[in-house]
Design a protein around this motif. Structure first.
Motif, short mmCIF file in Angstrom:
data_model
loop_
_atom_site.label_atom_id
_atom_site.label_comp_id
_atom_site.label_asym_id
_atom_site.label_seq_id
_atom_site.Cartn_x
_atom_site.Cartn_y
_atom_site.Cartn_z
N THR A 7 0.81 -1.21 0.00
CA THR A 7 0.00 0.00 0.00
C THR A 7 0.85 1.26 0.00
O THR A 7 0.33 2.36 0.10
N GLY A 8 2.16 1.12 -0.09
CA GLY A 8 3.03 2.28 -0.11
C GLY A 8 3.37 2.79 1.28
O GLY A 8 4.07 3.77 1.41
N GLY A 9 2.87 2.15 2.31
CA GLY A 9 3.12 2.59 3.68
C GLY A 9 4.32 1.88 4.28
O GLY A 9 4.19 0.76 4.75
N GLY A 10 5.47 2.49 4.21
CA GLY A 10 6.65 1.89 4.81
C GLY A 10 7.28 0.84 3.92
O GLY A 10 6.93 0.68 2.76
N ASN A 11 8.22 0.12 4.50
CA ASN A 11 8.99 -0.87 3.76
C ASN A 11 8.43 -2.27 3.97
O ASN A 11 9.12 -3.16 4.44
N SER A 12 7.18 -2.49 3.63
CA SER A 12 6.64 -3.84 3.77
C SER A 12 7.33 -4.77 2.79
O SER A 12 7.77 -4.37 1.72
N ILE A 13 7.43 -6.02 3.20
CA ILE A 13 8.06 -7.04 2.36
C ILE A 13 7.04 -7.45 1.30
O ILE A 13 5.96 -7.93 1.62
N GLN A 14 7.37 -7.24 0.04
CA GLN A 14 6.47 -7.59 -1.05
C GLN A 14 6.49 -9.09 -1.32
O GLN A 14 5.46 -9.68 -1.61
N SER A 15 7.68 -9.68 -1.27
CA SER A 15 7.80 -11.12 -1.46
C SER A 15 9.10 -11.60 -0.84
O SER A 15 10.01 -10.82 -0.57
N TYR A 16 9.16 -12.91 -0.65
CA TYR A 16 10.33 -13.53 -0.03
C TYR A 16 10.57 -14.87 -0.71
O TYR A 16 9.62 -15.60 -1.03
N SER A 17 11.84 -15.19 -0.93
CA SER A 17 12.22 -16.51 -1.43
C SER A 17 13.62 -16.81 -0.90
O SER A 17 14.23 -15.98 -0.22
N ASP A 18 14.13 -17.97 -1.24
CA ASP A 18 15.49 -18.32 -0.82
C ASP A 18 16.53 -17.40 -1.47
O ASP A 18 17.66 -17.31 -1.00
N GLN A 19 16.16 -16.72 -2.54
CA GLN A 19 17.08 -15.80 -3.22
C GLN A 19 17.09 -14.40 -2.62
O GLN A 19 17.94 -13.59 -2.96
#
Length: 121
Positions: A7-19
């Protein structure tokens, strides 16, 4: 894998993977410290590398709570390291990275003073 709508509010994690993690459309493949307003690389690669010298940059942010992501699996650091954070009145939770990024996003959405310390090694 998408965890939440950005939502543009702060540095939320958009996605995560082993990379790595994606924050504000940028991929971070190394260990990072993430707050609502800042993202910075962090030198320990794995939980085995973590020592007292790595706490200073974390403590400089003066968070209310630290979420420590230990990699693909939950591995607890030495008790003295957790005590080194707690003695400053900061809560700390240790989790595998997948749980850590989800928890960080929830706390961030609640405007809590949270810091994600994510180990990528």
């Amino acid at each position: 894998m998408r965890f939440s709508l950005d939502t543009g509010g702060g540095n939320s994690i958009q996605s995560y993977s082993d990379q790595g993690v994606v924050i504000s459309d940028r991929v971070y493949a190394s260990s990072v410290l993430v707050t609502a307003l800042q993202v910075e690389t962090w030198t320990p690669g794995t939980i085995a590398d973590l020592d007292e010298s790595h706490l200073a940059p974390l403590l400089a942010h003066q968070p209310g709570i630290v979420i420590l992501g230990t990699g693909a699996r939950l591995v607890f650091p030495a008790p003295r390291l957790l005590a080194g954070i707690q003695q400053h009145g900061i809560g700390v939770e240790v989790m595998a990275n997948a749980a850590a990024v989800r928890t960080f996003n929830v706390l961030l959405s609640e405007d809590r003073p949270v810091l994600l310390a994510l180990l990528q090694g």
